[in-house]
Every structure is written in structure tokens, then in C-alpha cells.
Design a protein around this motif. Sequence first.
Motif, PDB file in Angstrom:
ATOM      1  N   PRO A  55      21.833  58.767  49.971  1.00  0.00           N
ATOM      2  CA  PRO A  55      23.154  58.296  50.396  1.00  0.00           C
ATOM      3  C   PRO A  55      24.103  58.197  49.205  1.00  0.00           C
ATOM      4  O   PRO A  55      23.798  57.561  48.198  1.00  0.00           O
ATOM      5  N   ALA A  56      25.272  58.818  49.307  1.00  0.00           N
ATOM      6  CA  ALA A  56      26.243  58.794  48.206  1.00  0.00           C
ATOM      7  C   ALA A  56      27.377  57.813  48.476  1.00  0.00           C
ATOM      8  O   ALA A  56      28.458  57.942  47.929  1.00  0.00           O
ATOM      9  N   LEU A  57      27.142  56.835  49.307  1.00  0.00           N
ATOM     10  CA  LEU A  57      28.160  55.865  49.686  1.00  0.00           C
ATOM     11  C   LEU A  57      28.463  54.916  48.526  1.00  0.00           C
ATOM     12  O   LEU A  57      27.550  54.305  47.963  1.00  0.00           O
ATOM     13  N   PHE A  58      29.715  54.804  48.157  1.00  0.00           N
ATOM     14  CA  PHE A  58      30.203  53.878  47.121  1.00  0.00           C
ATOM     15  C   PHE A  58      29.596  54.116  45.736  1.00  0.00           C
ATOM     16  O   PHE A  58      29.423  53.183  44.966  1.00  0.00           O
ATOM     17  N   LEU A  59      29.249  55.338  45.418  1.00  0.00           N
ATOM     18  CA  LEU A  59      28.681  55.633  44.101  1.00  0.00           C
ATOM     19  C   LEU A  59      29.710  56.305  43.207  1.00  0.00           C
ATOM     20  O   LEU A  59      30.549  57.067  43.677  1.00  0.00           O
ATOM     21  N   SER A  60      29.597  56.051  41.927  1.00  0.00           N
ATOM     22  CA  SER A  60      30.483  56.724  40.980  1.00  0.00           C
ATOM     23  C   SER A  60      29.972  58.139  40.742  1.00  0.00           C
ATOM     24  O   SER A  60      28.789  58.434  40.933  1.00  0.00           O
ATOM     25  N   ALA A  61      30.860  58.996  40.307  1.00  0.00           N
ATOM     26  CA  ALA A  61      30.478  60.385  40.026  1.00  0.00           C
ATOM     27  C   ALA A  61      29.390  60.475  38.955  1.00  0.00           C
ATOM     28  O   ALA A  61      28.426  61.230  39.128  1.00  0.00           O
ATOM     29  N   PRO A  62      29.471  59.713  37.846  1.00  0.00           N
ATOM     30  CA  PRO A  62      28.400  59.808  36.841  1.00  0.00           C
ATOM     31  C   PRO A  62      27.028  59.377  37.375  1.00  0.00           C
ATOM     32  O   PRO A  62      26.008  59.994  37.068  1.00  0.00           O
ATOM     33  N   TYR A  63      26.996  58.313  38.197  1.00  0.00           N
ATOM     34  CA  TYR A  63      25.723  57.859  38.758  1.00  0.00           C
ATOM     35  C   TYR A  63      25.153  58.914  39.703  1.00  0.00           C
ATOM     36  O   TYR A  63      23.966  59.244  39.650  1.00  0.00           O
ATOM     37  N   LEU A  64      26.006  59.461  40.562  1.00  0.00           N
ATOM     38  CA  LEU A  64      25.566  60.485  41.499  1.00  0.00           C
ATOM     39  C   LEU A  64      25.072  61.728  40.762  1.00  0.00           C
ATOM     40  O   LEU A  64      24.063  62.324  41.145  1.00  0.00           O
ATOM     41  N   THR A  65      25.715  62.085  39.681  1.00  0.00           N
ATOM     42  CA  THR A  65      25.287  63.226  38.863  1.00  0.00           C
ATOM     43  C   THR A  65      23.876  63.009  38.332  1.00  0.00           C
ATOM     44  O   THR A  65      23.041  63.914  38.364  1.00  0.00           O
ATOM     45  N   VAL A  67      21.506  61.041  39.654  1.00  0.00           N
ATOM     46  CA  VAL A  67      20.547  61.081  40.765  1.00  0.00           C
ATOM     47  C   VAL A  67      20.290  62.524  41.194  1.00  0.00           C
ATOM     48  O   VAL A  67      19.136  62.926  41.403  1.00  0.00           O
ATOM     49  N   ILE A  68      21.347  63.310  41.322  1.00  0.00           N
ATOM     50  CA  ILE A  68      21.178  64.712  41.732  1.00  0.00           C
ATOM     51  C   ILE A  68      20.394  65.488  40.688  1.00  0.00           C
ATOM     52  O   ILE A  68      19.530  66.304  41.027  1.00  0.00           O
ATOM     53  N   SER A  69      20.632  65.212  39.424  1.00  0.00           N
ATOM     54  CA  SER A  69      19.872  65.874  38.358  1.00  0.00           C
ATOM     55  C   SER A  69      18.392  65.509  38.460  1.00  0.00           C
ATOM     56  O   SER A  69      17.519  66.373  38.320  1.00  0.00           O
ATOM     57  N   ASP A  70      18.112  64.240  38.720  1.00  0.00           N
ATOM     58  CA  ASP A  70      16.727  63.790  38.863  1.00  0.00           C
ATOM     59  C   ASP A  70      16.069  64.455  40.075  1.00  0.00           C
ATOM     60  O   ASP A  70      14.942  64.956  39.997  1.00  0.00           O
ATOM     61  N   LEU A  71      16.773  64.481  41.203  1.00  0.00           N
ATOM     62  CA  LEU A  71      16.234  65.138  42.400  1.00  0.00           C
ATOM     63  C   LEU A  71      15.979  66.621  42.146  1.00  0.00           C
ATOM     64  O   LEU A  71      14.949  67.157  42.538  1.00  0.00           O
ATOM     65  N   SER A  72      16.929  67.282  41.514  1.00  0.00           N
ATOM     66  CA  SER A  72      16.793  68.722  41.252  1.00  0.00           C
ATOM     67  C   SER A  72      15.601  69.014  40.354  1.00  0.00           C
ATOM     68  O   SER A  72      15.021  70.097  40.437  1.00  0.00           O
ATOM     69  N   GLY A  73      15.220  68.054  39.525  1.00  0.00           N
ATOM     70  CA  GLY A  73      14.047  68.218  38.672  1.00  0.00           C
ATOM     71  C   GLY A  73      12.740  68.141  39.440  1.00  0.00           C
ATOM     72  O   GLY A  73      11.700  68.562  38.946  1.00  0.00           O
ATOM     73  N   HIS A  74      12.792  67.578  40.654  1.00  0.00           N
ATOM     74  CA  HIS A  74      11.584  67.411  41.462  1.00  0.00           C
ATOM     75  C   HIS A  74      11.485  68.403  42.621  1.00  0.00           C
ATOM     76  O   HIS A  74      10.386  68.796  43.002  1.00  0.00           O
ATOM     77  N   THR A  75      12.623  68.746  43.215  1.00  0.00           N
ATOM     78  CA  THR A  75      12.587  69.523  44.455  1.00  0.00           C
ATOM     79  C   THR A  75      13.929  70.183  44.725  1.00  0.00           C
ATOM     80  O   THR A  75      14.926  69.809  44.122  1.00  0.00           O
ATOM     81  N   ARG A  76      13.913  71.131  45.660  1.00  0.00           N
ATOM     82  CA  ARG A  76      15.163  71.692  46.180  1.00  0.00           C
ATOM     83  C   ARG A  76      15.374  71.259  47.617  1.00  0.00           C
ATOM     84  O   ARG A  76      16.414  71.537  48.201  1.00  0.00           O
ATOM     85  N   ALA A  77      14.382  70.574  48.205  1.00  0.00           N
ATOM     86  CA  ALA A  77      14.452  70.154  49.614  1.00  0.00           C
ATOM     87  C   ALA A  77      15.056  68.755  49.724  1.00  0.00           C
ATOM     88  O   ALA A  77      14.399  67.804  50.097  1.00  0.00           O
ATOM     89  N   TYR A  78      16.336  68.658  49.361  1.00  0.00           N
ATOM     90  CA  TYR A  78      17.027  67.377  49.493  1.00  0.00           C
ATOM     91  C   TYR A  78      18.478  67.619  49.878  1.00  0.00           C
ATOM     92  O   TYR A  78      19.010  68.717  49.740  1.00  0.00           O
ATOM     93  N   GLY A  79      19.111  66.583  50.371  1.00  0.00           N
ATOM     94  CA  GLY A  79      20.523  66.628  50.704  1.00  0.00           C
ATOM     95  C   GLY A  79      21.181  65.343  50.255  1.00  0.00           C
ATOM     96  O   GLY A  79      20.511  64.342  49.989  1.00  0.00           O
ATOM     97  N   VAL A  80      22.494  65.370  50.141  1.00  0.00           N
ATOM     98  CA  VAL A  80      23.274  64.194  49.758  1.00  0.00           C
ATOM     99  C   VAL A  80      24.242  63.909  50.895  1.00  0.00           C
ATOM    100  O   VAL A  80      24.955  64.801  51.345  1.00  0.00           O
ATOM    101  N   ASN A  81      24.240  62.666  51.370  1.00  0.00           N
ATOM    102  CA  ASN A  81      25.060  62.274  52.505  1.00  0.00           C
ATOM    103  C   ASN A  81      26.345  61.599  52.029  1.00  0.00           C
ATOM    104  O   ASN A  81      26.301  60.634  51.285  1.00  0.00           O
ATOM    105  N   PHE A  82      27.483  62.153  52.448  1.00  0.00           N
ATOM    106  CA  PHE A  82      28.786  61.569  52.159  1.00  0.00           C
ATOM    107  C   PHE A  82      29.419  61.109  53.466  1.00  0.00           C
ATOM    108  O   PHE A  82      29.243  61.746  54.501  1.00  0.00           O
ATOM    109  N   ILE A  83      30.182  60.033  53.418  1.00  0.00           N
ATOM    110  CA  ILE A  83      30.990  59.608  54.549  1.00  0.00           C
ATOM    111  C   ILE A  83      32.439  59.816  54.117  1.00  0.00           C
ATOM    112  O   ILE A  83      32.919  59.176  53.185  1.00  0.00           O
ATOM    113  N   GLY A  84      33.112  60.743  54.797  1.00  0.00           N
ATOM    114  CA  GLY A  84      34.435  61.186  54.378  1.00  0.00           C
ATOM    115  C   GLY A  84      35.442  60.085  54.125  1.00  0.00           C
ATOM    116  O   GLY A  84      36.181  60.122  53.146  1.00  0.00           O
ATOM    117  N   LEU A  85      35.479  59.065  54.979  1.00  0.00           N
ATOM    118  CA  LEU A  85      36.469  57.998  54.825  1.00  0.00           C
ATOM    119  C   LEU A  85      36.212  57.123  53.602  1.00  0.00           C
ATOM    120  O   LEU A  85      37.113  56.452  53.119  1.00  0.00           O
TER     121      LEU A  85
END
Length: 92
Positions: A55-65, A67-85
Motif C-alpha cells: 500500500p502506497a497510501l500517505f507515503l513519501s516518494a523517498p520511502y516508497l522508492t 520499499v520498491i527497491s527492496d521488493l525488486s531485490g526479492h521478486t517481480r511478482a508484486y504491485g503497488v496500490n495507490f488511491i488517486g484522491l
Amino acid sequence: MTITPSDPPPASYETRFTRLVGCRLPIQSAPMAGVVSDAKLPAAVAAAGGHGMFPALFLSAPYLTRVISDLSGHTRAYGVNFIGLMLDRECL
């Protein structure tokens, strides 16, 4: 394929979903904002054959970067959920 309770779980079960997101089993974790704060749960779901969601709700861009880097180091089978509003446009 019919699975009965006595059968061992399949090593993989190909569906349109598994082909689309690159996982072995048609299982996706929920992106639980407020519960999931790092890559551990989505990475564990992916390691077990499913598709992990973060979940990418209320996260800063550096923090999300990070987490995504950590996930990418483990797998490609992941997604990030954003809520547009509630989206921090820096995260795009």
C-alpha cells in the motif's frame, strides 16, 4: 484441474492472472494500509507463489522508492496500490 482436500497443493496453477502478473499461484495479498509498512509481507507472499501488494497510501516518494527497491531485490511478482484522491504526486 479439480483439487480435493487430500491432494497436495500444486507447485503452480497457471491462469490469465498468473500470466499477467508473473506469479505461480492465483493468489494476491491485500494492500493493507496501516498494517503493511515494509516489503516483508509482499515479498513473503511472492516467495510462496502469490502476488504481493504494497500500500502506497500517505507515503513519501523517498520511502516508497526504498520499499520498491527492496521488493525488486526479492521478486517481480508484486504491485503497488495507490488511491488517486490521496496520492502524493511525487510518488509517480
